[in-house]
Design an enzyme around this catalytic site. Structure first.
Site, PDB file in Angstrom:
ATOM      1  N   HIS A  82     -12.305 -14.780 -13.173  1.00  0.00           N
ATOM      2  CA  HIS A  82     -11.702 -13.647 -13.866  1.00  0.00           C
ATOM      3  C   HIS A  82     -10.281 -13.484 -13.374  1.00  0.00           C
ATOM      4  O   HIS A  82     -10.042 -13.448 -12.168  1.00  0.00           O
ATOM      5  CB  HIS A  82     -12.466 -12.352 -13.589  1.00  0.00           C
ATOM      6  CG  HIS A  82     -11.780 -11.165 -14.206  1.00  0.00           C
ATOM      7  ND1 HIS A  82     -11.967 -10.810 -15.515  1.00  0.00           N
ATOM      8  CD2 HIS A  82     -10.856 -10.299 -13.716  1.00  0.00           C
ATOM      9  CE1 HIS A  82     -11.212  -9.765 -15.792  1.00  0.00           C
ATOM     10  NE2 HIS A  82     -10.536  -9.434 -14.717  1.00  0.00           N
ATOM     11  N   ASP A 161     -18.677  -1.052 -21.379  1.00  0.00           N
ATOM     12  CA  ASP A 161     -17.330  -1.406 -20.946  1.00  0.00           C
ATOM     13  C   ASP A 161     -16.356  -1.406 -22.116  1.00  0.00           C
ATOM     14  O   ASP A 161     -15.230  -0.949 -21.996  1.00  0.00           O
ATOM     15  CB  ASP A 161     -17.312  -2.772 -20.271  1.00  0.00           C
ATOM     16  CG  ASP A 161     -15.901  -3.118 -19.825  1.00  0.00           C
ATOM     17  OD1 ASP A 161     -15.409  -2.425 -18.915  1.00  0.00           O
ATOM     18  OD2 ASP A 161     -15.281  -4.020 -20.405  1.00  0.00           O
ATOM     19  N   ARG A 168     -10.154   4.448 -22.027  1.00  0.00           N
ATOM     20  CA  ARG A 168      -9.207   4.471 -20.899  1.00  0.00           C
ATOM     21  C   ARG A 168      -7.799   4.146 -21.378  1.00  0.00           C
ATOM     22  O   ARG A 168      -6.820   4.750 -20.922  1.00  0.00           O
ATOM     23  CB  ARG A 168      -9.631   3.456 -19.834  1.00  0.00           C
ATOM     24  CG  ARG A 168     -10.823   3.931 -18.998  1.00  0.00           C
ATOM     25  CD  ARG A 168     -11.412   2.775 -18.193  1.00  0.00           C
ATOM     26  NE  ARG A 168     -10.445   2.192 -17.277  1.00  0.00           N
ATOM     27  CZ  ARG A 168     -10.530   0.969 -16.778  1.00  0.00           C
ATOM     28  NH1 ARG A 168     -11.545   0.187 -17.087  1.00  0.00           N
ATOM     29  NH2 ARG A 168      -9.598   0.517 -15.963  1.00  0.00           N
ATOM     30  N   SER A 183     -15.478  -2.277 -14.277  1.00  0.00           N
ATOM     31  CA  SER A 183     -15.325  -2.914 -15.587  1.00  0.00           C
ATOM     32  C   SER A 183     -15.432  -4.433 -15.461  1.00  0.00           C
ATOM     33  O   SER A 183     -16.183  -5.096 -16.186  1.00  0.00           O
ATOM     34  CB  SER A 183     -13.963  -2.516 -16.174  1.00  0.00           C
ATOM     35  OG  SER A 183     -13.628  -3.337 -17.263  1.00  0.00           O
ATOM     36  N   LYS A 187     -19.067  -6.530 -16.465  1.00  0.00           N
ATOM     37  CA  LYS A 187     -19.099  -7.594 -17.471  1.00  0.00           C
ATOM     38  C   LYS A 187     -19.594  -8.903 -16.870  1.00  0.00           C
ATOM     39  O   LYS A 187     -20.368  -9.636 -17.491  1.00  0.00           O
ATOM     40  CB  LYS A 187     -17.685  -7.817 -18.034  1.00  0.00           C
ATOM     41  CG  LYS A 187     -17.324  -6.854 -19.139  1.00  0.00           C
ATOM     42  CD  LYS A 187     -15.929  -7.134 -19.673  1.00  0.00           C
ATOM     43  CE  LYS A 187     -14.889  -6.833 -18.620  1.00  0.00           C
ATOM     44  NZ  LYS A 187     -13.525  -6.670 -19.171  1.00  0.00           N
TER      45      LYS A 187
END
Lengths: 435, 435
Positions: A82, A161, A168, A183, A187
């Site tokens: 990520h 999410d 957000r 978040s 995920k």
């Protein structure tokens, strides 16, 4: 339990129980709790923070808000990465096939770009035919078959999410450590990978403005991920200037292909090798980072990483002629060089502004629903610390529209500083956490 | 200007400009800014606070969100009062006719009850026919004709406040000094009175739990009101136990009528005389509070205050037979006495719990749209500090439903503490501000 009591409890700085967090997140996902109550709660979380126990429970609640993928029947270890997002970040396009070529399955669900931050899904969609909407079943069967998948986030995974992130984004509650950490990890938990490398960016092109902030976020996620039974480590990397030279969807795909052919910018190649190496370490494929870098470089040198990338494109319906001959990728009709206005050292080139220039050109989106132009973008010809000669190309702009080009040009001129004092190039990586 | 920037600015603890506040409030009132953005902003205001300059601009923005009433052609000075709400607070029903009987016009727009806090509009609606929906034109002409009006808030006045209040109620952002002060003063500015007495309550039955908090709120509102060209003073009064004996709409009207007939509980009479006296001081009708109390008491003694009340009821369509013979007012069929369980001093009787017991009985509302039963309520037979004899009536419950009665009974038993140690009765008022 009433949503208002949970909002007030957090507002007053108290710790929420696992049950309260679960109730709030599932209630919001199912539409029982309205946006305005979630917005007030998010602002209270933003300003009051959360304990690590609360972040863990929030992560679990997000993961459990939809389907949780079980990949244990595909392979004992599936690795994912990520990136916290940046400008010119096409690392997944290189590192994923490299790692897969080393025999470690890479199963990745990834996002679209928003604002000046590019998204891997958008980049891959520059390749005609490339599908990024695989079902969980397609995801698993492709992973089993060729050991690599890169697709968009399935609608059934972590729907909390998606709803929370959209809220957000419009309520000023994006840059909050508990909300970012939960978040990302929520995920990833739902996505089923059991080894996760986090590439946390620091600099103008990111949420995290200092190495300390990024370290704090990374350490929290590494600890949490491990508590939740995943192998996790993190790199803190620089995003004050764009990564590589290309910014813009098709241009970045082409640059990634170049790196897979032992060409392309050296900063990008190095970044990709280090990321791949850490993924290999996490997966237990190599003993340490040095061995990982060596194995990764070998897959580029012997063409196996390139073949894995090509297999990925073919498996997901992409037309391989466009990656075999990247000149076929979408091209903007106007190509204009912006020459350097003076001699000097490149002291600064603001990643956020370069990213915004690509948004100006139509290559990014302001809002989630906006369409995107894959062909446009910017090539940056120098890196910070380089000596720039007046009149040589500083940027090359790829545009579809003169007005947009002028807007981007003005922004790009302001984005860089050239001066007589030499400056050292910033490091690619600041530190490694949990490896 | 973008709403998100204003949210983030406040989130980060910065001072908003008058233009930013105006943009946000008018945008929200007109529906251009959605509830979820307003909710995030309200929570940021709650947690970050506002400077006095910001509160003033917020007050003005709320006042200017709709029609602003101009009463200067009715009378040079029109006086209004505002109570921050409480349990058994029927002071307006006595003080307004007293002040009007002294020749000072009283023009008051007032609210409905929410939760355990009663509303003057609900109380007046116990009188069959009484209209609380006067138009601004009717308001002005009645004020000119008989010198007294008490009606509901017109929909065209301060619509921002109505929207904001409804949102605050469900997002945990009610008890915030800047939001309370601007809500109260914004409505009062729009309502056109030029002299305003604030009755700020402290105790279990209110938002303000300490005298210090209430003082801070009152001082802010007095300063702001004066800066905005109004004559304003404030009383800080006790709301740890209910005011008077009666709690419940028709029961409270009856008790107010008793006070106007020189009957009824002495704490309520004294509270009403002091409030009326301060209103007379503000209006310049008397030189000081002592003279005000004397003049006020005289209007009760000579029946002129009662006649003013009767004229008010008649002018607004109420059937005066119901106030001439208050036994005709709505009566609940079940009347049950709850005897004192032991001998001792009444050490505590929790106003909030008594208020909630009336909500249990159906005499208050949980949500804005809930209907209300005017006939039900509770009579409290002792005040804090009184010697209570076992077996004598402690409460009398007026109910329409056995189940609800049991619920209220349990709450009322828990609401009071009887013990052997003598306690002093709490003061009616803690202090006076700005007089």
């Amino acid at each position: 339990m009433r949503p208002i009591d949970i909002i007030e409890k957090k507002r007053d700085g108290n710790e929420l129980t696992a049950e309260e967090i679960e109730f709030f997140i599932q209630g919001y996902t199912q539409g029982d709790i309205p946006d305005y109550q979630a917005a007030a709660w998010l602002m209270a979380v933003y300003l009051r923070g959360m304990s690590e126990r609360e972040i863990r429970d929030l992560t679990l609640a997000i993961a459990r808000s939809g389907t949780m993928l079980d990949l244990s029947d595909v392979a004992p270890i599936v690795v994912d990465k990520h990136s916290s997002g940046g400008v010119g970040d096409k690392v997944t396009l290189v590192a994923a096939p490299v790692v897969a070529a080393c025999g470690v399955p890479v199963g990745k669900m990834t996002g679209r770009g928003l604002g000046f931050t590019g998204g891997t899904v958008d980049k891959l969609e520059s390749i005609p035919g490339f599908r990024t909407d695989l079902s969980p079943q397609e995801f698993k069967s492709q992973l089993a078959r060729i050991g690599i998948v890169i697709t968009g986030q399935s609608a059934s995974l972590a729907p909390a999410d998606r709803k929370l992130y959209a809220l957000r984004d419009v309520t000023g509650t994006v840059s909050s450590l508990p909300l970012i950490a939960s978040s990302i990890l929520g995920k990833k938990l739902a996505g089923g990978a059991n080894a996760i490398l986090l590439d946390v960016k620091v600099g103008s092109g990111t949420f995290m403005k200092t190495v300390d902030d990024a370290t704090c976020l990374a350490e929290t996620m590494v600890r949490l991920g491990r508590e939740l039974g995943r192998r996790v480590s993190a790199l803190i990397s620089d995003m004050n200037q764009p990564l590589g030279w290309a910014v813009g969807n098709a241009l970045e795909v082409q640059e990634a292909i170049n790196v897979l052919h032992e060409d392309g910018p050296s900063d990008l190649r190095e970044h990709c090798l280090v990321v791949a190496a850490e993924m290999l370490v996490l997966a237990g494929r190599v003993a340490d980072s040095a061995e990982g870098v060596e194995m990764a470089a070998q897959t580029i040198a012997d063409g196996s990483a390139w073949h894995k990338f090509r297999a990925l494109v073919a498996a997901q319906g992409g037309d391989v002629r466009f990656v075999d001959e990247p000149d076929r990728l979408p091209r903007a009709p106007i190509v204009e060089v912006l020459p350097a206005p003076a001699d000097g050292y490149l002291q600064k080139i603001d990643a956020a502004q370069v990213g915004m220039a690509v948004v100006d050109l139509g290559g990014g989106r302001e809002k989630k629903e906006d369409p995107i132009d894959h062909s446009v973008g910017v090539i940056v010809h120098y890196k910070v610390g380089d000596w720039v000669q007046s009149g040589t190309p500083l940027y090359t702009l790829h545009a579809n529209d003169r007005t947009r080009l002028e807007q981007a040009r003005a922004r790009l001129v302001a984005a860089c500083t050239i001066g007589p004092e030499p400056v050292s190039p910033p490091p690619l990586f600041y530190k490694k956490i949990g490896a």
